[in-house]
Design an enzyme around this catalytic site. Sequence first.
Site, PDB file in Angstrom:
ATOM      1  N   CYS A   1       0.916  -1.006   0.256  1.00 16.76           N
ATOM      2  CA  CYS A   1       0.113   0.163  -0.399  1.00 16.76           C
ATOM      3  C   CYS A   1       1.523   1.098  -0.190  1.00 16.76           C
ATOM      4  CB  CYS A   1      -1.337   0.281   1.095  1.00 16.76           C
ATOM      5  SG  CYS A   1      -1.499   1.446   1.831  1.00 16.76           S
ATOM      6  N   GLU A   2       0.625   2.519  -0.522  1.00 19.61           N
ATOM      7  CA  GLU A   2       1.354   3.401  -0.994  1.00 19.61           C
ATOM      8  C   GLU A   2       1.358   3.940  -0.199  1.00 19.61           C
ATOM      9  OE1 GLU A   2       1.051   4.560  -5.104  1.00 19.61           O
ATOM     10  OE2 GLU A   2      -1.372   6.011  -4.128  1.00 19.61           O
ATOM     11  N   HIS A   3      -0.157   4.113   1.131  1.00 18.46           N
ATOM     12  CA  HIS A   3      -0.518   4.983   1.941  1.00 18.46           C
ATOM     13  C   HIS A   3      -0.393   4.711   3.284  1.00 18.46           C
ATOM     14  CE1 HIS A   3      -3.691   5.623  -0.969  1.00 18.46           C
ATOM     15  NE2 HIS A   3      -3.235   6.989  -1.050  1.00 18.46           N
ATOM     16  N   HIS A   4       0.660   3.340   3.787  1.00 17.09           N
ATOM     17  CA  HIS A   4       1.123   3.235   4.960  1.00 17.09           C
ATOM     18  C   HIS A   4       2.480   2.016   4.605  1.00 17.09           C
ATOM     19  CE1 HIS A   4      -2.582   4.249   5.775  1.00 17.09           C
ATOM     20  NE2 HIS A   4      -2.131   4.016   6.122  1.00 17.09           N
TER      21      HIS A   4
ATOM     22  N   GLN B   1      -5.197  -0.423  -5.124  1.00 19.48           N
ATOM     23  CA  GLN B   1      -5.485  -1.716  -5.421  1.00 19.48           C
ATOM     24  C   GLN B   1      -6.352  -1.589  -7.249  1.00 19.48           C
ATOM     25  OE1 GLN B   1      -7.736  -4.693  -3.850  1.00 19.48           O
ATOM     26  NE2 GLN B   1      -9.152  -4.925  -4.817  1.00 19.48           N
TER      27      GLN B   1
ATOM     28  N   HIS C   1      -5.640  -5.963   2.044  1.00 21.95           N
ATOM     29  CA  HIS C   1      -4.799  -4.760   2.648  1.00 21.95           C
ATOM     30  C   HIS C   1      -4.362  -5.140   4.078  1.00 21.95           C
ATOM     31  CE1 HIS C   1      -6.089  -2.714  -0.625  1.00 21.95           C
ATOM     32  NE2 HIS C   1      -6.125  -3.612  -0.767  1.00 21.95           N
TER      33      HIS C   1
ATOM     34  N   CYS D   1      -2.744  -2.850   5.869  1.00 17.74           N
ATOM     35  CA  CYS D   1      -2.942  -1.970   6.539  1.00 17.74           C
ATOM     36  C   CYS D   1      -4.370  -1.381   7.480  1.00 17.74           C
ATOM     37  CB  CYS D   1      -2.787  -0.738   6.187  1.00 17.74           C
ATOM     38  SG  CYS D   1      -3.626  -0.155   4.066  1.00 17.74           S
TER      39      CYS D   1
HETATM   40 ZN   LIG Z   1      -2.878   2.086   3.475  1.00 21.35          ZN
END
Ligand SMILES: [Zn+2]
Length: 239
Positions: free
Chosen positions: A127-130, A168, A196, A198
């Site tokens: 995941c590019e956010h976490h 995704q 995910h 995250c």
């Molecule tokens: Zn994430």
Amino acid sequence: MKQKETLLNILLNGDRIELSDTLIDDMGDNHVSTSVDTPMRTDAFNKTDDEKVNEIEKHFAAIMETLGLDLTDDSLRGTPRRVAKMYVKEIFNGLNPANMPNMAMFENKYKYNEMLVEKNISFYSNCEHHFVPIIGKAHVAYISNGYVVGLSKLNRLVQYFAKRPQVQERLTMQIGKELQKVLSTDDVAIVIDAKHLCVASRGVEDDTSSTITAFYGGKFREEKIKNEFLKYLELKTEF
Ligand SMILES: [Zn+2]
């Protein structure tokens, strides 16, 4: 005291918009992406892989030190370099177009004009956010336009795009659009079902949910063809 907010300019569908820190946090937790293309800087490949490994090693060591870890400990000593190599050469090596699999095409000599489905392609992404794992299965289908592609190439294409910091929805579209380009046909469908970490291991800590995304191009937008594809995904075969 009001939190100081910095504003960040981003391009969304060609329009430049401003985002505050708070909004950026919300985007991360809600997994919103800004574009189908992975947001990359123009100087992304000015450094060699080895130069990147050396730099990331230092940065990761700094993160570990900040967390209070003792990097002179035998078990931790090699971690910054291991993580750096893993980032550049393994789990994020799909950022570099040079690592795109060679999608060799074959003439469809046997005139197989039905749908081809390859389902349950396992992939690991992040995941590019976490920067924690996304674990999933991709189901890929196309209807030949005179050319076919080796089955293992479909796996490799999924894995290439998975080896990037991802959301995704973008992963699904990147695989779909690239396959349309390679096969010179719009008749491509992708369904991805993924977990995910995250969402599972932090945040709301939901261990049972999974996320499904889909891409339907050309004939797959027709109800009959789409349903045929989805029926194949339900087939349970024991091997
Ligand atoms: Zn994430």
